[in-house]
Design a protein around this motif. Sequence first.
Motif, PDB file in Angstrom:
ATOM      1  N   PRO A  86      -5.377   2.367  -7.237  1.00  0.00           N
ATOM      2  CA  PRO A  86      -4.879   3.717  -6.976  1.00  0.00           C
ATOM      3  C   PRO A  86      -3.954   3.824  -5.757  1.00  0.00           C
ATOM      4  O   PRO A  86      -2.956   4.550  -5.799  1.00  0.00           O
ATOM      5  CB  PRO A  86      -6.150   4.543  -6.773  1.00  0.00           C
ATOM      6  CG  PRO A  86      -7.183   3.819  -7.589  1.00  0.00           C
ATOM      7  CD  PRO A  86      -6.839   2.361  -7.421  1.00  0.00           C
ATOM      8  N   ASP A  87      -4.250   3.081  -4.683  1.00  0.00           N
ATOM      9  CA  ASP A  87      -3.455   3.222  -3.457  1.00  0.00           C
ATOM     10  C   ASP A  87      -2.792   1.932  -2.989  1.00  0.00           C
ATOM     11  O   ASP A  87      -2.239   1.878  -1.892  1.00  0.00           O
ATOM     12  CB  ASP A  87      -4.310   3.795  -2.328  1.00  0.00           C
ATOM     13  CG  ASP A  87      -5.488   2.898  -1.970  1.00  0.00           C
ATOM     14  OD1 ASP A  87      -5.724   1.900  -2.673  1.00  0.00           O
ATOM     15  OD2 ASP A  87      -6.167   3.204  -0.974  1.00  0.00           O
ATOM     16  N   CYS A 103       0.836  -1.206   0.000  1.00  0.00           N
ATOM     17  CA  CYS A 103       0.000   0.000   0.000  1.00  0.00           C
ATOM     18  C   CYS A 103       0.868   1.252   0.000  1.00  0.00           C
ATOM     19  O   CYS A 103       1.972   1.261   0.558  1.00  0.00           O
ATOM     20  CB  CYS A 103      -0.891   0.026   1.244  1.00  0.00           C
ATOM     21  SG  CYS A 103      -2.055  -1.335   1.315  1.00  0.00           S
ATOM     22  N   THR A 104       0.349   2.302  -0.579  1.00  0.00           N
ATOM     23  CA  THR A 104       1.054   3.572  -0.549  1.00  0.00           C
ATOM     24  C   THR A 104       0.964   4.180   0.850  1.00  0.00           C
ATOM     25  O   THR A 104       0.057   3.867   1.622  1.00  0.00           O
ATOM     26  CB  THR A 104       0.458   4.573  -1.560  1.00  0.00           C
ATOM     27  OG1 THR A 104      -0.918   4.759  -1.255  1.00  0.00           O
ATOM     28  CG2 THR A 104       0.627   4.090  -2.990  1.00  0.00           C
ATOM     29  N   ARG A 134      -2.186   5.773   2.258  1.00  0.00           N
ATOM     30  CA  ARG A 134      -3.143   5.303   1.246  1.00  0.00           C
ATOM     31  C   ARG A 134      -3.434   6.375   0.185  1.00  0.00           C
ATOM     32  O   ARG A 134      -4.552   6.514  -0.311  1.00  0.00           O
ATOM     33  CB  ARG A 134      -4.445   4.820   1.889  1.00  0.00           C
ATOM     34  CG  ARG A 134      -4.292   3.634   2.838  1.00  0.00           C
ATOM     35  CD  ARG A 134      -3.740   2.361   2.188  1.00  0.00           C
ATOM     36  NE  ARG A 134      -4.579   1.762   1.197  1.00  0.00           N
ATOM     37  CZ  ARG A 134      -5.283   0.645   1.369  1.00  0.00           C
ATOM     38  NH1 ARG A 134      -5.245   0.010   2.517  1.00  0.00           N
ATOM     39  NH2 ARG A 134      -6.013   0.154   0.402  1.00  0.00           N
ATOM     40  N   GLN A 135      -2.372   7.130  -0.174  1.00  0.00           N
ATOM     41  CA  GLN A 135      -2.510   8.137  -1.218  1.00  0.00           C
ATOM     42  C   GLN A 135      -2.779   7.452  -2.560  1.00  0.00           C
ATOM     43  O   GLN A 135      -2.187   6.438  -2.880  1.00  0.00           O
ATOM     44  CB  GLN A 135      -1.232   8.970  -1.323  1.00  0.00           C
ATOM     45  CG  GLN A 135      -0.937   9.760  -0.069  1.00  0.00           C
ATOM     46  CD  GLN A 135       0.379  10.468  -0.202  1.00  0.00           C
ATOM     47  OE1 GLN A 135       0.442  11.559  -0.776  1.00  0.00           O
ATOM     48  NE2 GLN A 135       1.437   9.857   0.300  1.00  0.00           N
ATOM     49  N   LYS A 136      -3.641   8.032  -3.351  1.00  0.00           N
ATOM     50  CA  LYS A 136      -4.027   7.457  -4.645  1.00  0.00           C
ATOM     51  C   LYS A 136      -3.027   7.910  -5.715  1.00  0.00           C
ATOM     52  O   LYS A 136      -3.243   8.888  -6.418  1.00  0.00           O
ATOM     53  CB  LYS A 136      -5.451   7.866  -4.983  1.00  0.00           C
ATOM     54  CG  LYS A 136      -6.454   7.302  -3.980  1.00  0.00           C
ATOM     55  CD  LYS A 136      -7.865   7.673  -4.336  1.00  0.00           C
ATOM     56  CE  LYS A 136      -8.901   7.197  -3.371  1.00  0.00           C
ATOM     57  NZ  LYS A 136      -8.662   6.060  -2.558  1.00  0.00           N
ATOM     58  N   HIS A 173     -14.348  -1.580  -6.107  1.00  0.00           N
ATOM     59  CA  HIS A 173     -14.041  -0.190  -5.748  1.00  0.00           C
ATOM     60  C   HIS A 173     -14.740   0.830  -6.640  1.00  0.00           C
ATOM     61  O   HIS A 173     -14.512   2.036  -6.507  1.00  0.00           O
ATOM     62  CB  HIS A 173     -12.524   0.032  -5.767  1.00  0.00           C
ATOM     63  CG  HIS A 173     -11.814  -0.582  -4.605  1.00  0.00           C
ATOM     64  ND1 HIS A 173     -11.491   0.124  -3.477  1.00  0.00           N
ATOM     65  CD2 HIS A 173     -11.390  -1.850  -4.386  1.00  0.00           C
ATOM     66  CE1 HIS A 173     -10.885  -0.680  -2.617  1.00  0.00           C
ATOM     67  NE2 HIS A 173     -10.814  -1.883  -3.143  1.00  0.00           N
TER      68      HIS A 173
END
Length: 151
Positions: free
Chosen positions: A61-62, A25-26, A29-31, A131
């Motif tokens: 995205p994240d 994961c970023t 959780r930044q996209k 999602h």
Amino acid sequence: MHKHLKRIPVWLPTDVAVIYYVTCCTASRQKLLANEQAYQAILASWHAISGWRVGRYVIMPDHVHFFVAPSERDANLSQFVQRFRSSVTKSLRPLGYPYPLWQREFFDHLLRANESYQSKWEYVWQNPVRHGLVANPDDWPYAGELHALEL
């Protein structure tokens, strides 16, 4: 803040295939990942790291989900993930991506002989639909397969 448990070595007979299901994961959780720049950086990173074969993947995205198998018996999953995330970060930093790009921890699951790689893939493949990003998983441009993996 909790301390993550250390990964224990996997001791399997040499004739047993090993496939890991991994999620990274970023940070926060930044996209940041569902775009062409990140997609190309991720693919380039997987292609550049020797000793591992990446199977099917979905880049959200994240976070990113992927299946990976070692080509060598003594390969270390934590080192592979560290090299993967470091390579992607180095590729994207000059393009203005934030640092840190990734959460410190990652999730991994060793698929066992009685588990179906296909059924796990079906769940991952449907992620963009769950999602609300696409109506059909075939329409998600950031998914695919680099190597055919088998248990």
